[in-house]
Design an enzyme around this catalytic site. Structure first.
Site, short mmCIF file in Angstrom:
data_model
loop_
_atom_site.label_atom_id
_atom_site.label_comp_id
_atom_site.label_asym_id
_atom_site.label_seq_id
_atom_site.Cartn_x
_atom_site.Cartn_y
_atom_site.Cartn_z
CB ILE A 108 -0.92 0.10 1.34
CG1 ILE A 108 -1.80 -1.28 1.28
CG2 ILE A 108 -1.97 1.13 1.27
CD1 ILE A 108 -2.65 -1.04 2.16
CG HIS A 109 2.63 2.52 -3.86
ND1 HIS A 109 2.37 3.44 -4.83
CD2 HIS A 109 2.17 1.54 -4.23
CE1 HIS A 109 1.75 2.77 -5.79
NE2 HIS A 109 1.59 1.70 -5.70
CB ALA A 110 1.33 7.70 -2.61
#
Lengths: 319, 91
Positions: B17-19
């Site tokens: 879960i990145h940006a």
């Protein structure tokens, strides 16, 4: 439910560099659990007096203990070590990089008790390890809030998602106040009995503003606009103006909110268009400082009122 | 009293879960009235806050628990689980 305490391996990893620790025996015991924040010097226990011996603590061996052990015969030394270092002992730390007797290494391996060694003096070692352990053992919670320092007062801003916590914090920062954490605040109860808040190391001093996205407060406003941790002295809850709710109008009596068992002064500020929340928070901070100095404006006004009414009752001239 | 609904998910997109996935998750969570939180290990964060979600640093394979409480809790959980299972539209 999370188990209380930390693993010896975790303790070792965290203090390895700070205390230049080396593991010299008992590596099978690295999964032992440290359950108390204190350390113990087992001098008396090694000499044979084991009443009140705190076996669940980390045991520290300094010059005195090691030289005592060296003076014993090999059998006696092993016997004493076996009786003192039961399975309850999480780990042993040797100070001043002293070479321990071979019996100690043998018993430690046998009972799976890790033996760590440092070049620090006993007291220095105990101090540093205690500071680390107390921080680790402090009761803590993570909450959804903003933490700011306004005129030197640590204020925790609470409110539902969309209540304007981040916007308020941003407004305060652009007025020259400091941000400690946006959105996620880790609160810890210190030994001295107050609550300290800090941000998460991952997202520290980043902030999300609807419509703008993510900003970095430290690079935008400078290093003077942020702070790592701060005591929580005042709590302000922002909430939608509710015409049916009674809000504080006088302020003679203080309301409190409990955090980690500590009572902290609490104000509720209703939000509605046209109310300048930032100024209200600034005034709240100043008012808090005044109250701490023993000046309560509400009380002052009330006393003046009572005085005037008393004079009137006695037929004095009206003011 | 509305009940709490809870569901465990596993992060299946390679980058975690990145940006971008965080933004998708938060935008979706904000469509619901319920209080929604995401838990990873001992950390609990508000699902409607992007900083919160990014704090978790949920990488590929990590297990998260989503909890929702409120009038539309069931729909919220269903939608959020769907989003994770679709790998947030990534690989």
């Amino acid at each position: 439910m999370k188990k209380r305490g930390i693993l010896v391996s975790e303790f070792f990893e965290h203090l390895k560099e700070k205390l230049s620790l080396r593991l010299i025996a008992g590596k099978h015991g690295l999964s032992n659990r440290i359950t108390v924040a204190e350390l113990n010097r087992p001098g008396l226990a090694l000499a044979g007096y084991t009443d009140y011996y705190a076996s669940q603590r980390i045991q520290v061996l300094g010059k005195a203990e090691i030289s005592y052990l060296n003076n014993l015969s090999s059998e006696e030394c092993s016997r004493r070590l076996r009786s003192v270092f039961s399975n309850k002992v999480p780990c042993i730390i040797i100070a001043r990089r002293i070479k321990p007797p071979v019996e100690l290494i043998k018993v430690a391996n046998e009972k799976a008790i890790p033996v760590l060694r440092t070049h620090y003096m006993t007291m220095k070692l105990i101090n540093k390890a205690t500071i680390f352990l107390e921080d680790r053992f402090a009761p803590a919670i993570t909450i959804n809030a903003d933490h700011v320092e306004v005129f030197g007062v640590g204020i925790l801003i609470l409110g539902k998602s969309g209540a304007g916590k981040s916007e308020t914090a941003l407004g305060l920062v652009s007025n020259g106040h400091r941000l400690i954490a946006d959105d996620i605040v880790k609160l810890k109860l210190t030994e001295a009995g107050f609550v300290v808040g800090e941000g998460s190391s991952m997202t520290r001093h980043f902030m999300e503003l609807r419509g703008l996205g993510i900003i970095n407060v430290q690079t935008l406003f400078g290093v003077g606009s942020v702070k790592e941790r701060k005591k929580v002295e005042l709590i302000i809850s922002l909430e939608q103006w509710d015409p049916n709710k009674e809000y504080e109008r006088v302020g003679i009596e203080s309301e409190y909110k409990s955090l980690l068992g500590i009572k902290i002064p609490h104000l509720t500020i209703p939000v509605r268009p046209g109310r300048d929340i930032i100024s209200l928070v600034e005034v709240a901070a100043l008012n808090y400082r005044l109250k701490k100095l023993g000046i309560n404006p509400a009380l002052e006004l009330n006393n003046r009122l009572l005085e005037v009414m008393k004079n009137k009752a006695f037929g004095g001239s009206s003011v | 009293m509305s009940k709490i609904i809870e569901k465990e998910i596993v992060i299946k997109n390679k980058l975690g879960i990145h940006a971008r996935p965080a933004a998708l998750l938060v935008q979706l969570a904000n469509k619901f009235k319920s209080e929604i939180c995401v838990c990873k290990d001992s950390e609990v964060v508000n699902a409607k806050s992007i900083i919160g979600i990014m704090t978790l640093a949920a990488n590929y394979g990590s297990r998260l628990k989503i909890k929702a409480e409120g009038p539309d809790a069931e729909d919220a959980i269903k939608a959020l689980v769907q989003l994770c299972n679709d790998k947030f539209g990534e690989k």
